[in-house]
Scaffold this active site. Structure first.
Site, PDB file in Angstrom:
ATOM      1  N   ASN A  48      60.539 103.231  84.990  1.00 65.27           N
ATOM      2  CA  ASN A  48      61.086 102.910  86.312  1.00 65.27           C
ATOM      3  C   ASN A  48      62.043 104.001  86.793  1.00 65.27           C
ATOM      4  O   ASN A  48      62.802 103.786  87.730  1.00 65.27           O
ATOM      5  CB  ASN A  48      61.816 101.571  86.269  1.00 65.27           C
ATOM      6  CG  ASN A  48      60.899 100.441  85.825  1.00 65.27           C
ATOM      7  OD1 ASN A  48      59.811 100.296  86.347  1.00 65.27           O
ATOM      8  ND2 ASN A  48      61.340  99.674  84.848  1.00 65.27           N
ATOM      9  N   HIS A 134      61.739  87.970  89.490  1.00 60.21           N
ATOM     10  CA  HIS A 134      62.045  88.449  88.140  1.00 60.21           C
ATOM     11  C   HIS A 134      62.671  87.353  87.266  1.00 60.21           C
ATOM     12  O   HIS A 134      63.405  86.488  87.759  1.00 60.21           O
ATOM     13  CB  HIS A 134      63.036  89.610  88.280  1.00 60.21           C
ATOM     14  CG  HIS A 134      63.238  90.404  87.034  1.00 60.21           C
ATOM     15  ND1 HIS A 134      64.312  90.217  86.212  1.00 60.21           N
ATOM     16  CD2 HIS A 134      62.509  91.397  86.488  1.00 60.21           C
ATOM     17  CE1 HIS A 134      64.241  91.076  85.203  1.00 60.21           C
ATOM     18  NE2 HIS A 134      63.159  91.804  85.348  1.00 60.21           N
ATOM     19  N   GLU A 177      62.875  89.542  96.385  1.00 61.84           N
ATOM     20  CA  GLU A 177      63.040  90.928  95.946  1.00 61.84           C
ATOM     21  C   GLU A 177      62.593  91.860  97.064  1.00 61.84           C
ATOM     22  O   GLU A 177      61.644  91.545  97.774  1.00 61.84           O
ATOM     23  CB  GLU A 177      62.202  91.187  94.682  1.00 61.84           C
ATOM     24  CG  GLU A 177      62.615  90.290  93.538  1.00 61.84           C
ATOM     25  CD  GLU A 177      61.837  90.533  92.246  1.00 61.84           C
ATOM     26  OE1 GLU A 177      61.172  91.568  92.111  1.00 61.84           O
ATOM     27  OE2 GLU A 177      61.911  89.651  91.380  1.00 61.84           O
ATOM     28  N   SER A 181      58.634  93.589  91.197  1.00 60.77           N
ATOM     29  CA  SER A 181      58.603  94.497  90.058  1.00 60.77           C
ATOM     30  C   SER A 181      57.231  94.635  89.408  1.00 60.77           C
ATOM     31  O   SER A 181      56.916  95.684  88.865  1.00 60.77           O
ATOM     32  CB  SER A 181      59.625  94.046  89.010  1.00 60.77           C
ATOM     33  OG  SER A 181      59.374  92.716  88.604  1.00 60.77           O
ATOM     34  N   ASP A 206      67.055  90.961  95.581  1.00 60.48           N
ATOM     35  CA  ASP A 206      67.098  91.831  94.402  1.00 60.48           C
ATOM     36  C   ASP A 206      66.364  93.133  94.745  1.00 60.48           C
ATOM     37  O   ASP A 206      65.158  93.143  94.966  1.00 60.48           O
ATOM     38  CB  ASP A 206      66.432  91.102  93.224  1.00 60.48           C
ATOM     39  CG  ASP A 206      66.509  91.912  91.928  1.00 60.48           C
ATOM     40  OD1 ASP A 206      66.614  93.144  91.999  1.00 60.48           O
ATOM     41  OD2 ASP A 206      66.434  91.293  90.850  1.00 60.48           O
ATOM     42  N   LYS A 231      67.173 101.942  86.978  1.00 60.07           N
ATOM     43  CA  LYS A 231      65.804 102.315  87.355  1.00 60.07           C
ATOM     44  C   LYS A 231      65.837 103.621  88.143  1.00 60.07           C
ATOM     45  O   LYS A 231      65.924 104.673  87.554  1.00 60.07           O
ATOM     46  CB  LYS A 231      65.147 101.148  88.066  1.00 60.07           C
ATOM     47  CG  LYS A 231      64.849 100.076  87.010  1.00 60.07           C
ATOM     48  CD  LYS A 231      64.401  98.758  87.515  1.00 60.07           C
ATOM     49  CE  LYS A 231      64.164  97.852  86.293  1.00 60.07           C
ATOM     50  NZ  LYS A 231      64.181  96.438  86.633  1.00 60.07           N
TER      51      LYS A 231
HETATM   52  C1  PLP Z   1      64.671  95.376  85.927  1.00 52.17           C
HETATM   53  C2  PLP Z   1      65.010  94.299  86.851  1.00 52.17           C
HETATM   54  C3  PLP Z   1      66.209  93.611  86.727  1.00 52.17           C
HETATM   55  C4  PLP Z   1      67.156  93.848  85.586  1.00 52.17           C
HETATM   56  O1  PLP Z   1      67.836  95.061  85.704  1.00 52.17           O
HETATM   57  P1  PLP Z   1      68.437  95.743  84.387  1.00 52.17           P
HETATM   58  O2  PLP Z   1      69.441  96.703  84.905  1.00 52.17           O
HETATM   59  O3  PLP Z   1      67.291  96.392  83.684  1.00 52.17           O
HETATM   60  O4  PLP Z   1      69.048  94.649  83.564  1.00 52.17           O
HETATM   61  C5  PLP Z   1      66.510  92.660  87.675  1.00 52.17           C
HETATM   62  N1  PLP Z   1      65.660  92.379  88.683  1.00 52.17           N
HETATM   63  C6  PLP Z   1      64.484  93.013  88.814  1.00 52.17           C
HETATM   64  C7  PLP Z   1      63.594  92.674  89.960  1.00 52.17           C
HETATM   65  C8  PLP Z   1      64.117  93.987  87.895  1.00 52.17           C
HETATM   66  O5  PLP Z   1      62.942  94.593  88.004  1.00 52.17           O
END
Ligand code: PLP
Length: 381
Positions: A48, A134, A177, A181, A206, A231
């Site tokens: 990512n 997520h 979101e 993801s 998110d 990411k």
């Molecule tokens: C990866 C992810 C998270 C978590 O983030 P981290 O910093 O890896 O804990 C939260 N929400 C979504 C949509 C993600 O893809």
């Protein structure tokens, strides 16, 4: 009572039979989107780190300098004595990027979701979340104790139907979101925000996969933005963005902020340096999506909205076989299975980074076509 290991071996065996067992593999990053796995060099299309910033010389240098100046760890939570000087600078830069009054950096994106949702909602409240949200959003909703219901993916009629019961609850949070993801598609944020405004609800968005990829819309309702430094920024940590009042409340009430140690200075410095690079380089922001589009065109897939391109094969065993065949051909591609995605929608998840070359992307599309033939294009429910 059977011995602990007997119980656990039984559970592992059941997961294995369902092609759902997961194992850790050692993977050494080599730079340029390459990794070493089992003694072989593979081109990774599974990370990512969309802009390759985890490997950027300026980002590394910033992290090293922060260790030299401030040390390797923070030593305490932010509210005790761990709120080092880099936090203020990073939070200001993130607020500028998100166009919000403030941001609050937390230990990870997972913790940011727990902090935002479980601090704001409680028993007597309603949380309506997109069905493909997520796992951390799901866990946060459960932890809050609020009534939790999911609406069909990006389905505004379904969301509207569920909002009809809004009046029975005190507060209502709508959770989605910016970029999903595992599907790579985007939420219709202006439409969701209009529904939130109409039904006296707050919107939680998110943006873990959206930073630097999708431009933020101006939305007609209070928005609680959540994101990650792990990411696109290539570092580690998470954040919540919103009003100055929201930040003041989180500082005094968010348990993942209060009861967990502050992030190490080099991590904050890396995230800040990465964000500055991203803010100053429009071409870098565009590259991952351009490569994803090139791949989709060459592989005969529909045009992607983000650098995440799923190829849904349905069956978990078939997906694992396809990922193994791609690995044999020199590519690391994630096989995503339930419970990460709904039953019957196991998939290869391709993700593109600014570090990939056009030639590599074209070669990958040929390898994929050879392995799976014409990709089935059915959408998840
Ligand atoms: C990866 C992810 C998270 C978590 O983030 P981290 O910093 O890896 O804990 C939260 N929400 C979504 C949509 C993600 O893809």
């Amino acid at each position: 009572m059977p011995a602990l290991d007997t119980v656990l071996n039984g559970r592992i065996e059941a997961l294995h039979k369902a092609h759902r067992q997961r194992r850790l593999h050692a993977v050494t990053p080599l730079g340029q989107a390459r990794v070493e796995k089992d003694g072989r060099t593979l081109i990774s299309f599974s990370g990512n780190d969309y802009f390759g910033l985890s490997q950027h010389a300026g980002v590394r240098a910033a992290a090293i300098e922060a260790i030299e100046r401030y040390g390797a760890g923070a030593g305490a939570s932010r509210l005790v004595c761990g709120n080092g000087p880099l936090y203020g600078e990073l939070e200001a830069a993130l607020a500028e990027e998100k166009r919000t009054q403030g941001t609050c950096v937390l230990g990870s994106g997972y913790l940011a979701n727990l902090a935002a949702i479980a601090t704001l909602a409680g028993p007597g409240d309603l949380i309506l979340s997109d069905r493909l949200s997520h796992a951390s959003l799901l866990d946060a909703a459960r932890l809050s104790g609020a009534r939790f219901t999911r609406f069909r993916h990006n389905d505004m009629a379904d969301l509207r139907r569920l909002l009809a019961k809004r009046a029975q609850y005190r507060y209502c949070l709508i959770v989605t979101e910016s970029v999903f993801s595992m599907d790579g598609d985007c939420a219709p944020l202006p439409e969701i925000a209009a529904l939130a405004a109409e039904h006296d609800s707050w919107l939680v968005c998110d943006d873990a996969h959206g930073l630097g990829i999708v431009e933020p819309d101006a939305l007609p309702c209070p928005v609680i933005h959540i994101g990650t430094l792990s990411k696109g920024l290539g570092a580690y940590g998470g954040y919540i963005a919103g009003s100055a009042t929201l930040m003041a409340y989180l500082h005094t009430a968010a348990r993942p902020l209060i009861y967990s140690t502050a992030l190490p200075p080099p991590v904050l410095a890396a995230a800040l340096a990465a964000l500055r690079i991203l803010q100053g380089d429009a071409a870098l922001r565009e590259r991952p999506l351009a490569l994803a589009r090139l791949f989709a065109r060459k592989a005969g897939l529909k045009e992607p909205q983000s650098p995440i391109v799923p190829v849904i094969l349905g069956d978990a065993a078939r997906t694992l076989e396809a990922a193994a065949a791609l690995e044999e051909a020199g590519y690391l591609v994630a096989a995503i299975r339930p419970p990460t995605v709904p039953e019957g929608t196991s998939r290869l998840r391709f993700s593109f980074s600014a570090l990939h070359g056009e030639g590599e992307v074209e070669a990958l599309s040929l390898a994929l076509k050879k392995i799976i033939g014409r990709p089935p294009l059915h959408k998840p429910a």
